[in-house]
Design a protein around this motif. Structure first.
Motif, mmCIF file in Angstrom:
data_model
loop_
_atom_site.group_PDB
_atom_site.id
_atom_site.type_symbol
_atom_site.label_atom_id
_atom_site.label_comp_id
_atom_site.label_asym_id
_atom_site.label_seq_id
_atom_site.Cartn_x
_atom_site.Cartn_y
_atom_site.Cartn_z
ATOM 1 N N THR A 86 0.829 -1.204 0.000
ATOM 2 C CA THR A 86 0.000 0.000 0.000
ATOM 3 C C THR A 86 0.866 1.259 0.000
ATOM 4 O OG1 THR A 86 -1.774 -1.158 1.116
ATOM 5 C CG2 THR A 86 -1.800 1.229 1.271
ATOM 6 N N GLU A 142 -7.034 0.153 -1.471
ATOM 7 C CA GLU A 142 -7.374 -1.132 -0.864
ATOM 8 C C GLU A 142 -8.676 -1.033 -0.071
ATOM 9 O OE1 GLU A 142 -4.479 -2.516 2.024
ATOM 10 O OE2 GLU A 142 -4.283 -0.533 2.887
ATOM 11 N N ASP A 182 -4.904 -1.682 -5.599
ATOM 12 C CA ASP A 182 -4.335 -2.151 -4.343
ATOM 13 C C ASP A 182 -5.216 -3.258 -3.765
ATOM 14 O OD1 ASP A 182 -2.743 -2.419 -2.159
ATOM 15 O OD2 ASP A 182 -3.095 -0.413 -1.338
ATOM 16 N N GLU A 183 -4.720 -4.462 -3.791
ATOM 17 C CA GLU A 183 -5.426 -5.652 -3.298
ATOM 18 C C GLU A 183 -6.892 -5.713 -3.721
ATOM 19 O OE1 GLU A 183 -4.448 -7.480 0.298
ATOM 20 O OE2 GLU A 183 -2.924 -6.015 0.851
HETATM 21 MG MG LIG Z 1 -2.088 -2.834 2.070
#
Ligand SMILES: [Mg+2]
Ligand SMILES: Nc1ncnc2c1ncn2[C@@H]1O[C@H](COP(=O)(O)OP(=O)(O)O)[C@@H](O)[C@H]1O
Lengths: 290, 248
Positions: free
Chosen positions: B41, B97, B172-173
């Motif tokens: 992140t 995320e 992000d993820e």
């Molecule tokens: Mg993260």
């Protein structure tokens, strides 16, 4: 008498909403509690008065100049004062309150007080509505506050800037990912709030006269309405304006005017006891749940 | 397209990224694999510029000191210190995320807010495209985003990034917390965005299994440092990766 009381309670509601909407807009979007709000209100009133009576320019010109000047002043206050203390709520309050205090006390110091300091009503006429006399100015306030609420709703739902306002208000960091500049939006929110203070002054001041002390009064009323409504919620401001507006007028008529203040304070305490985050304090509640 | 050299990020005195270098070429899908708190992140935020905003805000309120060293080049230009909104205008768009969306707003309104830099017609066009990319969303247009399921919110979050019209999309993820079926839908959409819409993608993930088969190349980060990199296929057959990032 009941219809008369209801009519005047509605007008009182409109006045309170008009006073609170600007403060609420700024707080709801940028989280800045602008304690100079009452001073902005008075500043605009003196501004209009001065342009008409000292510079002898037409009233509509004075109105536009005062609103624009207030908006510029609000933006400058954000850029040069608030930006330095951003994120520290207490410093923001102290800074804005200090600025407000300086403005209001300066007017007192120069002795700009008296009955000659007033703004003209738009149309000098009264109407009888269901047996109650109401002047045009109060009806104008009633009508305009409805229009203003609609305009604000439209602005925040259908313009890029208004939508950015709502984005920043809900989740600032996510708003940044779409190219929204949070300092610019916060500048605008303080600026628009100051502009709305000028608009409120222009409608409400003609009912009385311009006095520095009014600035404190407006700030307190705006704060009370916003806190009851749940800071930052427009629906909350409207609901709270109704509660306080009706409580005040009905106490006035049926109990006695010396109780007015106490009843409104009691209304505030009651709402906050039952719902500490205010009537429409939704965002807070969500946070509490998470 | 993107070139990161020796990136180091400190939060106060804690080192979150330690000399990370990475390259993304135009048209690629690149993976960034790393376990929890490896620095994914932080890396994504440094490329998107969000960290610049965090640094300013922390400084204003006297919070933690964030320091950034190294440099980031995008299309030949040094953007290390560029504020996030300028990077967005240049086509670097991130979907953060945990799929943050504007909870109080409807799905359509989320798209409108995301389209701050776009015209009404452009927003409408991308929105219709997103509804074909993620058909479940098209039935939820007026639903408040806060009431969507995690997978639906993830689709919305990616859709919102698309409204901005990215050249380089940072994810992000995007699979975090999604059901296997949702994971597949999201992964398929990402591949189609890359292959059909020509969007360059850099995506981070904890688990390598759904990611490695579709990426051109991947980097593996451990404790803020690069530990391995290579083509998706090569990393798939690497026993270390299998042991550490394939889960069970
Ligand atoms: Mg993260
Ligand atoms: N705002 C912050 N302040 C202090 N430390 C942070 C902050 N954000 C991340 N970190 C630290 O940086 C490291 C990397 O975190 P992060 O980038 O969130 O990892 P990942 O996304 O891979 O889980 C972790 O050790 C984390 O504790």
């Amino acid at each position: 008498m009941l219809t008369g009381t209801i009519l005047y309670a509605l007008i009182n509601t409109a006045i309170l909403a008009l006073m609170a909407l600007g403060f609420n807009l700024t707080f709801g979007i940028s989280g800045v509690a602008n304690f100079a709000y009452g001073a902005f209100y008075i500043l605009a009133a003196y501004g209009i008065w001065g342009i008409v009576n000292l510079l002898h320019l037409p009233y509509p010109v004075a109105i536009i100049v005062a609103i624009v000047a207030n908006m510029i002043f609000g933006a400058l206050m954000y850029r040069f004062v608030l930006l330095r203390v951003r994120g520290q709520a207490l410093s923001e309050v102290i800074a804005t309150f200090g600025i407000g205090l300086a403005i209001l006390e300066l007017f007192s110091y120069f002795g700009w007080v008296g009955f000659e300091y007033t703004l003209p009503v738009f149309v000098d006429r009264s109407f009888a509505i269901a047996g109650t006399y109401v002047d045009f100015q109060r009806l104008a306030i009633l009508g305009f506050s409805v229009i203003l609420v609609f305009c604000l709703w439209w602005f925040t739902h259908h313009t890029a800037t208004g939508l950015a306002f709502r984005g920043i208000a809900q989740d600032e960091r996510t708003a940044l990912t779409f190219g929204i500049n949070s300092d610019w939006i916060a500048t605008l929110s303080v600026s628009f709030g100051a502009g709305l203070a000028a608009v409120a002054a222009l409608f409400i001041i003609p009912l009385g006269s311009i006095a520095p002390g009014e600035g404190y009064d407006v700030l307190i009323k705006a704060l009370a309405v916003c806190i009851i409504g749940g800071l930052g919620s427009t629906g909350g401001v409207i609901a709270a304006a109704f509660i306080v507006g009706f409580a005040e007028r009905f106490t006035d008529t049926y109990i006695g005017s010396h109780w007015t203040m106490i009843v409104s304070l009691a209304a505030i305490l009651l709402v906050l006891t039952i719902k500490p985050s205010g009537l429409f304090g939704k965002q807070k509640e969500l946070e509490e749940r998470i | 397209m993107l070139e990161v050299n020796d990136l180091m990020v400190f939060f106060e005195n804690a080192l979150a990224l330690n000399g990370l270098s990475l390259k993304v070429d135009e048209g690629e899908i690149v993976g960034l694999i790393g376990s929890n708190s490896a620095g994914k992140t932080t890396f994504i935020n440094t490329v998107s510029g969000l960290i610049i905003d965090m640094r300013i805000k922390e400084k204003r309120k006297g919070g933690e000191r964030i320091s950034i060293y190294g440099n980031i080049r995008y299309q030949g230009e040094d953007i290390t210190e560029m504020p996030p909104n300028e990077r967005v205008s240049k086509g670097i768009v991130v979907s953060r995320e945990r799929h943050p969306v504007f909870q109080e707003s409807s799905v359509v309104e989320n798209f409108k807010i995301a389209g701050y830099l776009r015209t009404k017609a452009e927003i409408k066009e991308t929105m219709d495209f997103v509804f074909t990319l993620f058909p479940p969303l098209s039935k939820l247009k007026t639903r408040k985003a806060g009431f969507l399921s995690g997978g639906e919110q993830q689709m919305l979050a990616i859709g919102m990034a698309l409204v901005v019209r990215p050249k380089l999309l940072l994810l992000d993820e995007p699979l975090l917390g999604l059901s296997p079926m949702m994971q597949k839908a999201v992964m398929d959409a990402i591949v189609s965005l890359n292959k059909e819409s020509g969007i360059t993608v850099l995506l981070s993930e904890q688990f390598a299994r759904p990611v490695l088969p579709v990426v051109d190349r991947a980097y593996v980060v451990e404790n803020g440092m690069l530990s391995l990199s290579g083509t998706g296929a090569a990393l798939m057959n690497n026993p270390e990766i299998k042991a550490a990032y394939f889960g069970v």
